[in-house]
Design a protein around this motif. Sequence first.
Motif, PDB file in Angstrom:
ATOM      1  N   THR A 282       0.837  -1.206   0.000  1.00 16.54           N
ATOM      2  CA  THR A 282       0.000   0.000   0.000  1.00 16.54           C
ATOM      3  C   THR A 282       0.869   1.253   0.000  1.00 16.54           C
ATOM      4  O   THR A 282       0.594   2.210  -0.735  1.00 16.54           O
ATOM      5  N   VAL A 283       1.915   1.247   0.806  1.00 20.48           N
ATOM      6  CA  VAL A 283       2.837   2.388   0.845  1.00 20.48           C
ATOM      7  C   VAL A 283       3.467   2.586  -0.533  1.00 20.48           C
ATOM      8  O   VAL A 283       3.504   3.705  -1.060  1.00 20.48           O
ATOM      9  N   ALA A 284       3.959   1.522  -1.146  1.00 23.66           N
ATOM     10  CA  ALA A 284       4.605   1.614  -2.465  1.00 23.66           C
ATOM     11  C   ALA A 284       3.636   2.084  -3.548  1.00 23.66           C
ATOM     12  O   ALA A 284       4.033   2.806  -4.462  1.00 23.66           O
ATOM     13  N   GLU A 285       2.378   1.682  -3.433  1.00 23.01           N
ATOM     14  CA  GLU A 285       1.381   2.112  -4.415  1.00 23.01           C
ATOM     15  C   GLU A 285       1.129   3.617  -4.355  1.00 23.01           C
ATOM     16  O   GLU A 285       0.601   4.193  -5.295  1.00 23.01           O
ATOM     17  N   ASN A 286       1.518   4.247  -3.271  1.00 22.84           N
ATOM     18  CA  ASN A 286       1.348   5.691  -3.109  1.00 22.84           C
ATOM     19  C   ASN A 286       2.689   6.430  -3.187  1.00 22.84           C
ATOM     20  O   ASN A 286       2.833   7.525  -2.640  1.00 22.84           O
ATOM     21  N   SER A 287       3.638   5.843  -3.892  1.00 21.41           N
ATOM     22  CA  SER A 287       4.988   6.403  -3.934  1.00 21.41           C
ATOM     23  C   SER A 287       5.065   7.770  -4.614  1.00 21.41           C
ATOM     24  O   SER A 287       5.994   8.533  -4.332  1.00 21.41           O
ATOM     25  N   GLU A 288       4.106   8.091  -5.453  1.00 21.13           N
ATOM     26  CA  GLU A 288       4.119   9.428  -6.068  1.00 21.13           C
ATOM     27  C   GLU A 288       3.952  10.509  -5.010  1.00 21.13           C
ATOM     28  O   GLU A 288       4.496  11.600  -5.148  1.00 21.13           O
ATOM     29  N   LYS A 289       3.230  10.178  -3.952  1.00 19.17           N
ATOM     30  CA  LYS A 289       3.006  11.154  -2.872  1.00 19.17           C
ATOM     31  C   LYS A 289       4.053  11.038  -1.772  1.00 19.17           C
ATOM     32  O   LYS A 289       4.491  12.040  -1.230  1.00 19.17           O
ATOM     33  N   ASN A 290       4.414   9.822  -1.414  1.00 20.06           N
ATOM     34  CA  ASN A 290       5.274   9.623  -0.242  1.00 20.06           C
ATOM     35  C   ASN A 290       6.741   9.341  -0.581  1.00 20.06           C
ATOM     36  O   ASN A 290       7.561   9.213   0.323  1.00 20.06           O
ATOM     37  N   LYS A 291       7.079   9.216  -1.858  1.00 19.20           N
ATOM     38  CA  LYS A 291       8.456   8.957  -2.325  1.00 19.20           C
ATOM     39  C   LYS A 291       9.028   7.634  -1.819  1.00 19.20           C
ATOM     40  O   LYS A 291      10.231   7.408  -1.850  1.00 19.20           O
ATOM     41  N   MET A 292       8.182   6.731  -1.347  1.00 17.11           N
ATOM     42  CA  MET A 292       8.652   5.437  -0.837  1.00 17.11           C
ATOM     43  C   MET A 292       8.378   4.349  -1.870  1.00 17.11           C
ATOM     44  O   MET A 292       7.418   3.591  -1.769  1.00 17.11           O
ATOM     45  N   GLU A 293       9.253   4.298  -2.868  1.00 19.65           N
ATOM     46  CA  GLU A 293       9.184   3.255  -3.885  1.00 19.65           C
ATOM     47  C   GLU A 293       9.719   1.962  -3.272  1.00 19.65           C
ATOM     48  O   GLU A 293      10.372   1.991  -2.225  1.00 19.65           O
ATOM     49  N   PRO A 294       9.470   0.819  -3.919  1.00 21.05           N
ATOM     50  CA  PRO A 294       9.950  -0.455  -3.367  1.00 21.05           C
ATOM     51  C   PRO A 294      11.433  -0.452  -3.007  1.00 21.05           C
ATOM     52  O   PRO A 294      11.830  -0.995  -1.981  1.00 21.05           O
ATOM     53  N   ARG A 295      12.258   0.178  -3.807  1.00 22.59           N
ATOM     54  CA  ARG A 295      13.696   0.219  -3.513  1.00 22.59           C
ATOM     55  C   ARG A 295      13.957   0.942  -2.192  1.00 22.59           C
ATOM     56  O   ARG A 295      14.754   0.497  -1.368  1.00 22.59           O
ATOM     57  N   ASN A 296      13.292   2.071  -1.978  1.00 18.49           N
ATOM     58  CA  ASN A 296      13.462   2.818  -0.733  1.00 18.49           C
ATOM     59  C   ASN A 296      12.955   2.019   0.463  1.00 18.49           C
ATOM     60  O   ASN A 296      13.567   2.028   1.534  1.00 18.49           O
ATOM     61  N   LEU A 297      11.843   1.340   0.282  1.00 17.79           N
ATOM     62  CA  LEU A 297      11.306   0.506   1.356  1.00 17.79           C
ATOM     63  C   LEU A 297      12.275  -0.618   1.708  1.00 17.79           C
ATOM     64  O   LEU A 297      12.468  -0.947   2.885  1.00 17.79           O
ATOM     65  N   ALA A 298      12.914  -1.191   0.690  1.00 17.19           N
ATOM     66  CA  ALA A 298      13.889  -2.262   0.923  1.00 17.19           C
ATOM     67  C   ALA A 298      15.089  -1.744   1.712  1.00 17.19           C
ATOM     68  O   ALA A 298      15.591  -2.421   2.612  1.00 17.19           O
ATOM     69  N   ILE A 299      15.531  -0.538   1.394  1.00 15.65           N
ATOM     70  CA  ILE A 299      16.668   0.050   2.104  1.00 15.65           C
ATOM     71  C   ILE A 299      16.319   0.267   3.576  1.00 15.65           C
ATOM     72  O   ILE A 299      17.131  -0.001   4.465  1.00 15.65           O
ATOM     73  N   VAL A 300      15.106   0.735   3.837  1.00 12.03           N
ATOM     74  CA  VAL A 300      14.689   1.036   5.206  1.00 12.03           C
ATOM     75  C   VAL A 300      14.379  -0.232   5.996  1.00 12.03           C
ATOM     76  O   VAL A 300      14.820  -0.393   7.137  1.00 12.03           O
ATOM     77  N   PHE A 301      13.614  -1.156   5.409  1.00 12.64           N
ATOM     78  CA  PHE A 301      13.128  -2.317   6.153  1.00 12.64           C
ATOM     79  C   PHE A 301      14.010  -3.562   6.022  1.00 12.64           C
ATOM     80  O   PHE A 301      13.960  -4.440   6.874  1.00 12.64           O
ATOM     81  N   GLY A 302      14.800  -3.662   4.966  1.00 14.93           N
ATOM     82  CA  GLY A 302      15.621  -4.848   4.745  1.00 14.93           C
ATOM     83  C   GLY A 302      16.493  -5.240   5.921  1.00 14.93           C
ATOM     84  O   GLY A 302      16.443  -6.381   6.392  1.00 14.93           O
ATOM     85  N   PRO A 303      17.302  -4.300   6.453  1.00 14.06           N
ATOM     86  CA  PRO A 303      18.168  -4.659   7.576  1.00 14.06           C
ATOM     87  C   PRO A 303      17.398  -5.078   8.834  1.00 14.06           C
ATOM     88  O   PRO A 303      17.912  -5.830   9.654  1.00 14.06           O
TER      89      PRO A 303
END
Length: 83
Positions: free
Chosen positions: A49-70
């Motif tokens: 859901t967050v990624a689907e709203n990436s135009e507004k929140n700038k949290m594309e899948p790559r950014n989410l992976a960087i934040v949540f992956g570790p």
Amino acid sequence: FVTDKYADFIDANRKEDPVERLKTLKRLIHDLPEHHYETLKFLSAHLKTVAENSEKNKMEPRNLAIVFGPTLVRTSDDNMTHM
């Protein structure tokens, strides 16, 4: 994810054949303890859901992976160098 399966997830993700990679990752995910599996399922739906709203929140899948992956996938010794 459970720490004793860390190496299995890393090895699965390194498979070159995308079909084999996906098949192995699915098996590993379904082999997780039920409470881990259900938590991952809920979190994945939320992050989708967050990624689907990436135009507004700038949290594309790559950014989410960087934040949540570790946080989601870490070694048992918790060494950031290995991550």
